[in-house]
Design a protein around this motif. Structure first.
Motif, PDB file in Angstrom:
ATOM      1  N   MET A  46       0.862  -1.171   0.000  1.00 24.97           N
ATOM      2  CA  MET A  46       0.000   0.000   0.000  1.00 24.97           C
ATOM      3  C   MET A  46       0.909   1.234   0.000  1.00 24.97           C
ATOM      4  N   MET A  47       1.187   1.775  -1.154  1.00 25.68           N
ATOM      5  CA  MET A  47       0.944   1.219  -2.465  1.00 25.68           C
ATOM      6  C   MET A  47       2.289   1.107  -3.208  1.00 25.68           C
ATOM      7  N   THR A  48       2.437   0.096  -4.046  1.00 27.40           N
ATOM      8  CA  THR A  48       3.578   0.038  -4.946  1.00 27.40           C
ATOM      9  C   THR A  48       3.502   1.211  -5.911  1.00 27.40           C
ATOM     10  N   SER A  49       4.622   1.880  -6.113  1.00 27.40           N
ATOM     11  CA  SER A  49       4.650   3.020  -7.025  1.00 27.40           C
ATOM     12  C   SER A  49       4.906   2.559  -8.452  1.00 27.40           C
ATOM     13  N   ALA A  50       4.058   2.994  -9.370  1.00 31.31           N
ATOM     14  CA  ALA A  50       4.220   2.618 -10.770  1.00 31.31           C
ATOM     15  C   ALA A  50       5.505   3.173 -11.370  1.00 31.31           C
ATOM     16  N   THR A  51       6.115   4.166 -10.724  1.00 29.22           N
ATOM     17  CA  THR A  51       7.377   4.713 -11.223  1.00 29.22           C
ATOM     18  C   THR A  51       8.568   3.819 -10.902  1.00 29.22           C
ATOM     19  N   PHE A  52       8.409   2.884  -9.973  1.00 25.14           N
ATOM     20  CA  PHE A  52       9.552   2.097  -9.509  1.00 25.14           C
ATOM     21  C   PHE A  52       9.885   0.924 -10.428  1.00 25.14           C
ATOM     22  N   ARG A  53       8.892   0.406 -11.143  1.00 31.93           N
ATOM     23  CA  ARG A  53       9.095  -0.861 -11.854  1.00 31.93           C
ATOM     24  C   ARG A  53       8.387  -0.843 -13.199  1.00 31.93           C
ATOM     25  N   LEU A  54       8.944  -1.548 -14.153  1.00 28.70           N
ATOM     26  CA  LEU A  54       8.263  -1.745 -15.423  1.00 28.70           C
ATOM     27  C   LEU A  54       7.095  -2.706 -15.212  1.00 28.70           C
ATOM     28  N   PRO A  55       6.011  -2.543 -15.967  1.00 21.49           N
ATOM     29  CA  PRO A  55       4.816  -3.346 -15.686  1.00 21.49           C
ATOM     30  C   PRO A  55       4.989  -4.840 -15.936  1.00 21.49           C
ATOM     31  N   GLY A  56       5.725  -5.220 -16.979  1.00 24.41           N
ATOM     32  CA  GLY A  56       5.923  -6.646 -17.227  1.00 24.41           C
ATOM     33  C   GLY A  56       6.679  -7.333 -16.107  1.00 24.41           C
ATOM     34  N   PRO A  57       7.866  -6.815 -15.731  1.00 25.68           N
ATOM     35  CA  PRO A  57       8.564  -7.408 -14.595  1.00 25.68           C
ATOM     36  C   PRO A  57       7.786  -7.344 -13.289  1.00 25.68           C
ATOM     37  N   LEU A  58       6.981  -6.302 -13.082  1.00 27.54           N
ATOM     38  CA  LEU A  58       6.178  -6.246 -11.856  1.00 27.54           C
ATOM     39  C   LEU A  58       5.134  -7.356 -11.851  1.00 27.54           C
ATOM     40  N   ALA A  59       4.498  -7.614 -12.995  1.00 29.03           N
ATOM     41  CA  ALA A  59       3.529  -8.709 -13.077  1.00 29.03           C
ATOM     42  C   ALA A  59       4.200 -10.044 -12.757  1.00 29.03           C
ATOM     43  N   ILE A  60       5.433 -10.222 -13.233  1.00 27.96           N
ATOM     44  CA  ILE A  60       6.181 -11.445 -12.937  1.00 27.96           C
ATOM     45  C   ILE A  60       6.490 -11.537 -11.451  1.00 27.96           C
ATOM     46  N   THR A  61       6.976 -10.448 -10.862  1.00 27.94           N
ATOM     47  CA  THR A  61       7.322 -10.438  -9.444  1.00 27.94           C
ATOM     48  C   THR A  61       6.131 -10.800  -8.579  1.00 27.94           C
ATOM     49  N   VAL A  62       4.995 -10.146  -8.821  1.00 29.96           N
ATOM     50  CA  VAL A  62       3.807 -10.407  -8.001  1.00 29.96           C
ATOM     51  C   VAL A  62       3.346 -11.851  -8.176  1.00 29.96           C
ATOM     52  N   ALA A  63       3.394 -12.360  -9.406  1.00 31.12           N
ATOM     53  CA  ALA A  63       3.012 -13.759  -9.636  1.00 31.12           C
ATOM     54  C   ALA A  63       3.952 -14.706  -8.903  1.00 31.12           C
ATOM     55  N   ASN A  64       5.257 -14.407  -8.927  1.00 28.57           N
ATOM     56  CA  ASN A  64       6.227 -15.233  -8.204  1.00 28.57           C
ATOM     57  C   ASN A  64       5.923 -15.265  -6.708  1.00 28.57           C
ATOM     58  N   VAL A  65       5.702 -14.088  -6.106  1.00 34.02           N
ATOM     59  CA  VAL A  65       5.442 -14.031  -4.667  1.00 34.02           C
ATOM     60  C   VAL A  65       4.099 -14.685  -4.348  1.00 34.02           C
TER      61      VAL A  65
END
Length: 307
Positions: A72-91
Motif C-alpha cells: 500500500m501502495m507500490t509506485s508505478a514509477t519504480f518498476r516496469l509493468p511486465g517485470p512487476l507482473a512477474i514479481t507479483v506472480a512469483n510471490v
C-alpha cells in the motif's frame, strides 16, 4: 469488518522487525499484513535504511502460512509493468495464493531524486499508471498457450507468453486516492478494492460515492468493489496508555483522536462503526511503533471481537 495491519518500514525497520509483526498479526487473526513501498524516510533518516517491498513480501511469504500479504501502495514509477507482473506472480506462488497488489501513480519526488528514479509530471505518471494497470491485469488474464500484446504511449509488449501465472486467477488489485474523476474511473475499471488513506468521514462518504458512480457508469455492480480506509492506530487500555503510545510515535492523543483511530477500545470500536456505516469493509491499521506488539494484542483482544 476486517482489520488489517499496515506498516511503514521506510521510517526505520529491518526485515526481522517486519517478520515479527507479520507473524504476530497472523497468530492474532488479523486479515492481512501490508507494507508501504517507499525508499526514503519521511521526517527521519529511516535507519537502518529502506527495504524493498517485494523482496520483503517474498521472504514473508515463506515465513507465514495464512495471513494475506500486500503493498500500500507500490509506485508505478519504480518498476516496469511486465517485470512487476512477474514479481507479483512469483510471490503469489511462494505464498500459496495470498498476495495482493496495491498500486499507485507515485508521489514522493524526494525518494526518486535520492535513488535516481525518473519522476515525470503528474499527467504522465497517471498515464503510465493506467497503462501499467492494463498490462499487469492483461498478462495475468491471458490464457495458457496464448500471447499478450499491448501498444501504448509509454509501454509496448509484443508476443508475450504472459508467464508465470499467479496461484490466484487474479491477485486482488488495490487502488486508492482522492482524485475526483480519473481515480474513481480507474478503480471501477481495474480494482478489486478501493482504499482511502488517512481521511475523515466526510471525505470518505464523498469519495466512496464517486467510486460507486464510476462503477455504475461502467455497468459494474458497485458491490463487487471492496471499500476500505487506512488510519493510524493508537489504542490504549486507559488514557495513560493512549498517551504513552501517542508519544512513542511523536503525536498528540487529541490530534490522533481526530485524524486517526485512537483512544480506548470502546472509542475505537465506535469510530470503526461510523466508517462501516459509510461502506468501509476493511480498516488498515497503520502501526508505526513496530516494537510494541502488545498494541496489536490489545486490538485483537478488545476491538476485533466487537466488530
Amino acid at each position: 469488518m476486517e482489520l488489517r495491519v499496515f506498516t511503514e518500514p521506510q521510517q526505520g525497520a529491518t526485515y526481522d522487525d517486519l517478520a515479527r509483526v507479520a507473524q504476530e498479526a497472523e497468530r492474532l487473526g488479523f486479515g492481512a499484513f501490508f507494507r508501504s513501498d517507499h525508499y526514503l524516510g519521511m521526517g527521519t533518516e529511516g535507519r537502518p535504511g529502506p527495504s524493498d517491498a517485494w523482496v520483503t513480501l517474498a521472504g514473508l511469504a515463506r515465513e507465514t502460512s495464512t495471513i494475506r500479504l500486500g503493498t500500500m501502495m507500490t509506485s508505478a514509477t519504480f518498476r516496469l509493468p511486465g517485470p512487476l507482473a512477474i514479481t507479483v506472480a512469483n510471490v503469489d506462488q511462494m505464498s500459496g495464493g495470498r498476495v495482493e497488489l496495491g498500486i499507485g501513480a507515485g508521489w514522493f519526488e524526494d525518494e526518486h531524486t535520492a535513488y535516481g528514479i525518473p519522476f515525470p509530471g503528474t499527467a504522465e505518471r497517471f498515464d503510465r499508471f493506467e497503462e501499467q494497470l492494463a498490462i499487469i491485469t492483461g498478462l495475468w488474464a491471458t490464457a495458457a498457450g496464448e500471447r499478450f500484446g499491448f501498444d501504448g504511449e509509454h509501454y509496448r509488449l509484443a508476443d508475450s507468453p504472459a508467464l508465470p501465472k499467479p496461484v490466484q486467477a487474479k491477485p486482488p488489485v488495490l487502488i486508492g486516492g482522492l482524485g475526483k474523476r480519473r481515480t474513481p474511473r480507474l478503480a471501477a475499471t481495474y480494482a478489486d478494492e478501493f482504499n482511502l488513506p488517512f481521511v475523515d468521514e466526510e471525505t470518505t462518504a464523498a469519495q466512496f460515492a464517486r467510486v460507486r458512480e464510476a462503477c455504475a457508469a461502467q455497468q459494474r455492480d458497485p458491490e463487487s468493489l471492496t471499500l476500505s480506509n487506512a488510519l493510524v492506530l493508537c489504542v490504549g487500555a486507559d488514557e495513560a496508555e493512549v498517551a504513552r503510545r501517542a508519544a512513542a510515535i511523536g503525536r498528540e492523543p487529541a490530534e490522533l483522536r481526530t485524524n486517526g483511530l485512537a483512544g480506548t477500545p470502546a472509542e475505537v470500536v465506535d469510530k470503526i462503526g461510523r466508517y462501516a456505516a459509510l461502506g468501509a469493509q476493511r480498516i488498515y491499521l497503520q502501526v508505526l511503533d513496530l516494537a510494541d506488539l502488545d498494541h496489536l494484542r490489545l486490538v485483537a483482544a478488545e476491538v476485533m471481537p466487537q466488530i
